[in-house]
Scaffold this motif. Structure first.
Motif, PDB file in Angstrom:
ATOM      1  N   ILE A 453      -1.623  -3.634   0.814  1.00  0.00           N
ATOM      2  CA  ILE A 453      -1.133  -4.677  -0.089  1.00  0.00           C
ATOM      3  C   ILE A 453      -2.317  -5.522  -0.545  1.00  0.00           C
ATOM      4  O   ILE A 453      -3.166  -5.888   0.261  1.00  0.00           O
ATOM      5  CB  ILE A 453      -0.107  -5.564   0.655  1.00  0.00           C
ATOM      6  CG1 ILE A 453       1.057  -4.706   1.151  1.00  0.00           C
ATOM      7  CG2 ILE A 453       0.372  -6.713  -0.224  1.00  0.00           C
ATOM      8  CD1 ILE A 453       1.850  -5.357   2.276  1.00  0.00           C
ATOM      9  N   THR A 455      -2.958  -9.000  -1.854  1.00  0.00           N
ATOM     10  CA  THR A 455      -2.375 -10.307  -2.159  1.00  0.00           C
ATOM     11  C   THR A 455      -3.500 -11.286  -2.418  1.00  0.00           C
ATOM     12  O   THR A 455      -4.342 -11.515  -1.550  1.00  0.00           O
ATOM     13  CB  THR A 455      -1.394 -10.777  -1.052  1.00  0.00           C
ATOM     14  OG1 THR A 455      -0.849 -12.032  -1.440  1.00  0.00           O
ATOM     15  CG2 THR A 455      -2.032 -10.908   0.325  1.00  0.00           C
ATOM     16  N   GLY A 482       4.293  -4.672  -0.299  1.00  0.00           N
ATOM     17  CA  GLY A 482       3.788  -5.621  -1.282  1.00  0.00           C
ATOM     18  C   GLY A 482       4.817  -5.762  -2.396  1.00  0.00           C
ATOM     19  O   GLY A 482       5.280  -4.758  -2.938  1.00  0.00           O
ATOM     20  N   LYS A 483       5.177  -6.992  -2.722  1.00  0.00           N
ATOM     21  CA  LYS A 483       6.162  -7.216  -3.793  1.00  0.00           C
ATOM     22  C   LYS A 483       5.434  -7.868  -4.971  1.00  0.00           C
ATOM     23  O   LYS A 483       4.702  -8.852  -4.763  1.00  0.00           O
ATOM     24  CB  LYS A 483       7.242  -8.149  -3.254  1.00  0.00           C
ATOM     25  CG  LYS A 483       8.331  -8.446  -4.242  1.00  0.00           C
ATOM     26  CD  LYS A 483       9.418  -9.286  -3.599  1.00  0.00           C
ATOM     27  CE  LYS A 483      10.386  -9.716  -4.677  1.00  0.00           C
ATOM     28  NZ  LYS A 483      11.424 -10.590  -4.176  1.00  0.00           N
ATOM     29  N   PRO A 484       5.595  -7.314  -6.171  1.00  0.00           N
ATOM     30  CA  PRO A 484       4.848  -7.855  -7.316  1.00  0.00           C
ATOM     31  C   PRO A 484       5.060  -9.356  -7.482  1.00  0.00           C
ATOM     32  O   PRO A 484       6.162  -9.859  -7.256  1.00  0.00           O
ATOM     33  CB  PRO A 484       5.438  -7.091  -8.503  1.00  0.00           C
ATOM     34  CG  PRO A 484       5.978  -5.839  -7.910  1.00  0.00           C
ATOM     35  CD  PRO A 484       6.435  -6.181  -6.528  1.00  0.00           C
ATOM     36  N   GLU A 490       0.465  -9.412  -5.636  1.00  0.00           N
ATOM     37  CA  GLU A 490       1.515  -8.989  -4.715  1.00  0.00           C
ATOM     38  C   GLU A 490       1.665 -10.062  -3.648  1.00  0.00           C
ATOM     39  O   GLU A 490       0.691 -10.709  -3.288  1.00  0.00           O
ATOM     40  CB  GLU A 490       1.138  -7.693  -4.009  1.00  0.00           C
ATOM     41  CG  GLU A 490       1.137  -6.471  -4.897  1.00  0.00           C
ATOM     42  CD  GLU A 490       0.830  -5.205  -4.100  1.00  0.00           C
ATOM     43  OE1 GLU A 490       1.701  -4.335  -4.037  1.00  0.00           O
ATOM     44  OE2 GLU A 490      -0.271  -5.096  -3.544  1.00  0.00           O
TER      45      GLU A 490
END
Ligand code: AMP
Length: 566
Positions: A453, A455, A482-484, A490
């Motif tokens: 991820i 970030t 990982g979330k956009p 992310e």
């Protein structure tokens, strides 16, 4: 670099790069010598090497002679302490002048520095120091307190050196610790000689995250300095008279390769700011110190964009001549915004901990293609490969790879030979990124090929976060993705299943966030946590992060034939 094609044409690292270094008498190479001492030897001792600005606005100035004298002194301390060639000396500190002086001193003594991000909690520090077999730790009282519980578990650790700058903490030394300032004032550097390191000796060890297992210790050698020096010129456009500002922390590779080595080998004045991101704080520094070259990251640029043009207009930023960015894809909007606000493009470049220095870049002399990471540095061969590791023609996305042998290439993952070997296929180094190449030779980042991820420019191994989560009594299993996110690119999102006797609640969620923030670092702890009844796993028991992600984002689930039956 006046013209990219002619700089690249026939470039040879030995003939055209290493020959620009001074080397040690007898043919050795030491990157602290190349960064600092050689400028003194060339008569530039009075030139400012470092302006340090503290988080409360304090200021200290160091010439190249000051840096030489102080790092020699720390080198003499190292000798006195018995630091030997290749010993690992960890530095866990905020961006204080002492960090930089100690790092240079250790390099001069032939040791290997292991810089750690000061926001780390006890777990990452323990993992890294144990893995590396650290012998010494240099830190501050506050940070020592934060990790006090783990220090006895680092069996190889012999001494802790404490720098309590200006007595800020007001705390007495813990028993057995050494005081940095006393060591420095008592050190006799009159006969100090830089260790006769060769270009192949190890210099720096940075940890990087993988998708499985603990972070890997990436070992770099003194010879990396040649690429940091040349890319400082080519990709950051550094000239001897520049005032350079790199916002990266030395806990990450950008903060050592470009927060120390590239600026100092190029003889520029390096502005170091202890404080964190702030649009006004950054613009104040540029305005006050007349920064000419600024190296930052897309997350910072997105935050600047969010702060708008007000702060830009209320500062005089006319000294700025060149801006560059690294760490994540730089959105085309950010390039457009940079053009509007600063009247210049932000130049994206690409590299990673393993490459040790910039590999692909937009250059001052070349048109910037917004959204592209530019073209390979002279002396570097890059390609996009298909699944069989064969180069593909332009226009298709595939595996981003580099031909091994560049000077700043990592030499090992510490004690992980198999993992190291797995990064090389059919004569290529496999970067772990996906990219495409256009007809004109520009590379375009497409995404990561693994679960790591990114970030705010920090690579986070999902496994490390999952491990921290399951240390909590309530958590049975954890899966991390990982979330956009519009600012950080992310954010870390975790899914957990609970142990019997635990009920999910907002309090428990908050507790888990705090727990992981304290164990790891708020910068890499999950921003969101959800509970699941069943963790999706393969039949062989691996958490299917890909499926977690697809479900989270409402994307097709893809091939789930290996999914374990509920
Ligand atoms: P690190 O090893 O922590 O420096 O992270 C390296 C990774 O960050 C690369 O493998 C990429 O995934 C990402 N990265 C670095 N620079 C760029 C860039 N200019 N564009 C896109 N991704 C980048």
């Amino acid at each position: 670099m006046v013209d990219y094609d002619s700089a690249r044409d026939g470039f040879d690292w030995y003939r055209d790069g290493f020959s620009q270094l001074d080397w040690l008498p007898g043919g050795g190479l030491n990157n602290a010598y190349e960064a600092i001492d050689r400028h003194v030897a060339h008569g530039h001792g009075d030139k400012l090497a470092m302006i340090w600005v503290g988080k409360n606005g304090e200021e200290e100035r160091y010439t190249y002679s000051d840096m030489k004298e102080q790092s020699d002194r720390f080198g003499a301390v190292d000798e006195w302490l018995g630091i030997e060639r290749a010993d690992k000396v960890f530095i866990f500190m905020d961006r204080l002048p002492e960090l930089y002086i100690a790092a240079l001193g250790v390099l001069k003594a032939g040791g290997v520095i292991g810089p750690l991000f000061s926001a780390f909690g006890p777990d990452p520090v323990l993992d890294r120091m144990v893995d590396a077999g650290a012998r010494f730790l240099i830190t501050t009282p506050e940070l020592r307190n934060k990790i006090a519980e783990i220090l006895p578990k680092v069996e190889t650790l012999e001494k802790v050196i404490i720098a309590d700058k200006d007595g800020r903490s007001g705390e007495p030394l813990a028993e057995g610790d050494l005081d940095y300032y006393t060591l420095m004032s008592e050190a006799d550097s009159s006969g100090f000689q830089i260790a006769d390191t060769s270009q192949y000796d190890y210099s720096i060890m940075h940890y990087t995250s993988g998708s499985t297992g603990k972070p890997k210790g990436v070992l770099h050698r003194h010879q990396a300095v040649v690429q940091q020096y040349m890319t400082g010129k080519w990709c950051l456009d550094l000239n001897f008279d520049d005032m350079f500002f790199c916002t990266a922390d030395p806990g990450w590779v950008t903060g050592t390769s470009y927060g120390m080595m590239a600026p100092w080998t190029n003889g520029v004045t390096n502005l170091i700011y202890e404080g964190g991101f702030g649009a006004n704080a950054y613009y104040d520094l540029i305005d006050k110190y007349k920064v000419t070259v600024w190296y930052t990251a897309p997350t910072a640029v997105r935050l600047l964009m969010r702060a708008g043009s007000g702060p830009v207009e209320s500062h005089d930023l006319s000294s700025l001549r060149f801006i560059a960015s690294v760490g994540e894809p730089l959105n085309p909007e950010a390039v457009v915004w940079g053009n509007e606000q600063f009247n210049m493009a932000i130049h994206d470049n690409w590299w990673q901990t393993e490459t040790g220095a910039i590999m692909c870049s937009n250059y001052a002399s070349m048109e910037v293609r917004a959204g592209s990471m530019g073209r390979p540095v002279p002396g570097i061969e890059m390609a996009v490969l298909d699944e069989d590791y064969n180069p593909m023609p332009p226009g298709q996305a595939g595996i981003l790879a580099v031909r091994p042998g560049w000077p700043a290439m990592m030499h090992a993952y510490w004690r992980q030979d198999e993992m190291y070997a797995s990064r090389f296929k059919k004569g290529w180094y496999i970067t772990g990124d996906q990219a495409s190449l256009d007809e004109d030779g520009y590379f375009w980042f497409q995404g990561r090929a693994d679960d790591v991820i990114n970030t705010a420019g920090h690579l986070v191994g999902p496994f490390e976060v999952e491990s921290a989560l399951i240390e909590h009594a309530a958590v049975a299993e954890a899966g991390v993705i990982g979330k956009p996110d519009p600012i950080a690119m992310e954010v870390v999102k975790a899914f957990v299943t609970l142990n019997p006797d635990y009920e999910w609640s907002t309090d428990l969620r908050r507790e888990l966030m705090q727990f992981t923030g304290e164990r790891l670092s708020p910068a890499i702890a999950p921003r969101e946590i959800d509970v699941l009844d069943v963790m999706p796993k393969t039949r062989s028991g691996k958490i299917m992060r890909r499926l977690l992600k697809a479900r989270e984002l409402g994307l097709p689930e893809g091939d789930i034939s290996t999914l374990e039956d509920d």
